[in-house]
Design an enzyme around this catalytic site. Sequence first.
Site, PDB file in Angstrom:
ATOM      1  N   ARG A  39       0.615  -1.262   0.816  1.00  0.00           N
ATOM      2  CA  ARG A  39       0.384   0.160   0.091  1.00  0.00           C
ATOM      3  C   ARG A  39       0.858   0.965   0.039  1.00  0.00           C
ATOM      4  O   ARG A  39       0.356   1.862   0.563  1.00  0.00           O
ATOM      5  CB  ARG A  39      -0.533  -0.158   1.103  1.00  0.00           C
ATOM      6  CG  ARG A  39      -2.266  -0.723   1.054  1.00  0.00           C
ATOM      7  CD  ARG A  39      -3.005  -1.118  -0.445  1.00  0.00           C
ATOM      8  NE  ARG A  39      -4.217  -2.171   0.075  1.00  0.00           N
ATOM      9  CZ  ARG A  39      -3.735  -3.072   0.130  1.00  0.00           C
ATOM     10  NH1 ARG A  39      -3.026  -3.520   0.048  1.00  0.00           N
ATOM     11  NH2 ARG A  39      -5.545  -4.295   0.585  1.00  0.00           N
ATOM     12  N   SER A  50     -10.433  -0.961   3.637  1.00  0.00           N
ATOM     13  CA  SER A  50      -9.970  -1.209   5.368  1.00  0.00           C
ATOM     14  C   SER A  50      -9.175   0.301   5.518  1.00  0.00           C
ATOM     15  O   SER A  50      -7.894   1.098   4.805  1.00  0.00           O
ATOM     16  CB  SER A  50      -8.410  -1.697   4.547  1.00  0.00           C
ATOM     17  OG  SER A  50      -8.707  -2.999   4.463  1.00  0.00           O
ATOM     18  N   GLU A  95      -4.598   3.469   6.293  1.00  0.00           N
ATOM     19  CA  GLU A  95      -4.227   3.043   5.193  1.00  0.00           C
ATOM     20  C   GLU A  95      -4.440   4.406   3.828  1.00  0.00           C
ATOM     21  O   GLU A  95      -4.447   4.902   3.401  1.00  0.00           O
ATOM     22  CB  GLU A  95      -5.016   1.940   4.589  1.00  0.00           C
ATOM     23  CG  GLU A  95      -4.226   1.439   3.869  1.00  0.00           C
ATOM     24  CD  GLU A  95      -5.572   0.716   2.472  1.00  0.00           C
ATOM     25  OE1 GLU A  95      -5.935   1.420   0.797  1.00  0.00           O
ATOM     26  OE2 GLU A  95      -5.332  -0.452   3.093  1.00  0.00           O
TER      27      GLU A  95
HETATM   28  N1  EPU Z   1     -10.107 -10.504  11.179  1.00  0.00           N
HETATM   29  C1  EPU Z   1     -11.033 -10.896  11.774  1.00  0.00           C
HETATM   30  N2  EPU Z   1     -11.551 -10.391  12.449  1.00  0.00           N
HETATM   31  C2  EPU Z   1     -12.050  -8.965  11.008  1.00  0.00           C
HETATM   32  C3  EPU Z   1     -11.483  -9.217  10.232  1.00  0.00           C
HETATM   33  C4  EPU Z   1     -10.433  -9.941  10.229  1.00  0.00           C
HETATM   34  O1  EPU Z   1     -10.467 -11.838  13.249  1.00  0.00           O
HETATM   35  O2  EPU Z   1     -12.956  -8.961  11.761  1.00  0.00           O
HETATM   36  C5  EPU Z   1      -8.818 -11.163  10.510  1.00  0.00           C
HETATM   37  C6  EPU Z   1      -9.082 -12.562  10.159  1.00  0.00           C
HETATM   38  O3  EPU Z   1      -8.273 -13.533  11.069  1.00  0.00           O
HETATM   39  C7  EPU Z   1      -9.085 -13.526   8.551  1.00  0.00           C
HETATM   40  C8  EPU Z   1      -7.473 -12.298   8.701  1.00  0.00           C
HETATM   41  O4  EPU Z   1      -8.004 -11.003   9.242  1.00  0.00           O
HETATM   42  O5  EPU Z   1      -8.946 -14.068   8.189  1.00  0.00           O
HETATM   43  C9  EPU Z   1      -7.742 -11.456   6.838  1.00  0.00           C
HETATM   44  O6  EPU Z   1      -8.787 -10.368   6.751  1.00  0.00           O
HETATM   45  P1  EPU Z   1      -9.242 -10.172   5.351  1.00  0.00           P
HETATM   46  O7  EPU Z   1      -9.437 -11.319   4.730  1.00  0.00           O
HETATM   47  O8  EPU Z   1     -11.092  -9.494   4.901  1.00  0.00           O
HETATM   48  O9  EPU Z   1      -8.197  -9.180   4.902  1.00  0.00           O
HETATM   49  P2  EPU Z   1      -7.517  -8.605   5.308  1.00  0.00           P
HETATM   50  O10 EPU Z   1      -6.188  -8.384   5.659  1.00  0.00           O
HETATM   51  O11 EPU Z   1      -8.402  -7.803   6.648  1.00  0.00           O
HETATM   52  C10 EPU Z   1      -6.652  -7.354   3.225  1.00  0.00           C
HETATM   53  C11 EPU Z   1      -6.455  -6.013   2.766  1.00  0.00           C
HETATM   54  C12 EPU Z   1      -7.576  -5.781   1.844  1.00  0.00           C
HETATM   55  C13 EPU Z   1      -7.939  -7.149   1.123  1.00  0.00           C
HETATM   56  C14 EPU Z   1      -8.195  -7.656   1.444  1.00  0.00           C
HETATM   57  C15 EPU Z   1      -8.394  -9.116   0.502  1.00  0.00           C
HETATM   58  C16 EPU Z   1      -5.184  -4.535   3.974  1.00  0.00           C
HETATM   59  C17 EPU Z   1      -5.313  -3.364   4.697  1.00  0.00           C
HETATM   60  N3  EPU Z   1      -6.774  -4.215   3.755  1.00  0.00           N
HETATM   61  O12 EPU Z   1      -7.574  -7.023   4.408  1.00  0.00           O
HETATM   62  O13 EPU Z   1      -7.631  -4.458   1.243  1.00  0.00           O
HETATM   63  O14 EPU Z   1      -9.730  -6.715  -0.254  1.00  0.00           O
HETATM   64  O15 EPU Z   1      -6.398  -8.442   2.440  1.00  0.00           O
HETATM   65  O16 EPU Z   1      -6.391  -9.371   0.248  1.00  0.00           O
HETATM   66  O17 EPU Z   1      -4.287  -5.149   3.435  1.00  0.00           O
HETATM   67  C18 EPU Z   1      -8.226  -1.914   1.340  1.00  0.00           C
HETATM   68  O18 EPU Z   1      -7.415  -1.620   1.052  1.00  0.00           O
HETATM   69  O19 EPU Z   1      -8.909  -0.886   1.254  1.00  0.00           O
HETATM   70  C19 EPU Z   1      -8.340  -3.474   1.370  1.00  0.00           C
HETATM   71  C20 EPU Z   1     -10.290  -3.940   1.358  1.00  0.00           C
END
Ligand code: EPU
Length: 338
Positions: free
Chosen positions: A162, A237, A333
């Site tokens: 990012r 995010s 972010e």
């Molecule tokens: N999780 C929780 N509770 C929550 C949300 C997440 O426990 O309410 C934990 C879970 O273990 C889950 C893990 O976090 O398995 C990862 O969650 P998720 O797959 O939703 O991905 P993220 O790491 O929260 C990142 C990106 C997203 C992107 C997704 C999928 C960042 C800051 N965000 O989110 O990007 O869509 O991975 O690849 O890196 C964005 O940048 O705006 C965005 C939405």
Amino acid sequence: MHIEQNKPLKSLNTFGLNVKAREFVSIRSEKDLIHVFDNYPEKEKFVLGGGSNMLLTKDLEALVLHLEIKGIKIDSGENDTAIVEAAAGENWHDLVLFCLENNLGGIENLSLIPGNVGTAPIQNIGAYGVELKDVFHSCRAYDVESGTFRTFLKDDCQFGYRNSIFKQTLKGKVVITSVKLILTTKNHRINSSYGAIQQALENSGVSNPSISDISEAVIKIRQSKLPDPVEIGNSGSFFKNPVITHSHFSDLAEQFPEIPSYRLENDQVKVPAGWLIEKAGFKGKRFGDYGVHDRQALVLVNHGNAKGKDILQLARLIQMTIKRIFDINLEPEVNIID
Ligand code: EPU
């Protein structure tokens, strides 16, 4: 070209914040851009793309340049690839759909990301195992100081998680007007490594996915946990996933054995910020018109008439709480405009 006064920006930022631009101009071509910089050198300027990665906490005093330059073209590339050039004002997801219609592979995992093409390189958008940098060829940008256009090749852009040179040393110094991507025309490199994609494909009974299958899977996943900005204001995010040392992680894992993690190089560990925020008790919390999304704790939301300042205050509260419980600094972010 017409400069509008006191232009409401509610529909031009995905948080749906009710702020105004004191002066606003639509930029529909590179000529328009040159014109504005040549004719109003003294005015401070604020470049607005899709408005999908910013928190506006007050009215904008600067002249807002709304990038609406359109156009997509396909050129042939080497070895089963094509170069797609898209103008900054194209909607990102429309570009993804255009590429799928033309059987061009590489950005299907980036389906349904809100925002415009011109801002995609700034934060190196990424999702489900793919980042923009994986398909990025170059971009064209107006250099504010010299008043000329420059081309930035992938290696010039210092892409990171990012992050890019456009968010760092070139912040405010260039305006991206078009982006070129290298996409595959056949033998597409399907990336279904992300667990949620595998699950979605399995649910749809797809065993040998095409690029369209991947896109459909990603759309289903995103729709299941991320709020549609048209219905609930948000900026995706709000924080980055923090990276901590392995010894810090080990300490946390003793206290919270279920903490999820991704091992990185150099003895570092990435922890999902969404998990930390949920664990701290914020998931689904609502304070009047603003709060934390109930299906993804990393997303802050505007339920209607929230103020940017309220959301910023909530973000600060979350940061302080995560620091207190986990000794982790959460870094926003989204671009906070205050
Ligand atoms: N999780 C929780 N509770 C929550 C949300 C997440 O426990 O309410 C934990 C879970 O273990 C889950 C893990 O976090 O398995 C990862 O969650 P998720 O797959 O939703 O991905 P993220 O790491 O929260 C990142 C990106 C997203 C992107 C997704 C999928 C960042 C800051 N965000 O989110 O990007 O869509 O991975 O690849 O890196 C964005 O940048 O705006 C965005 C939405």
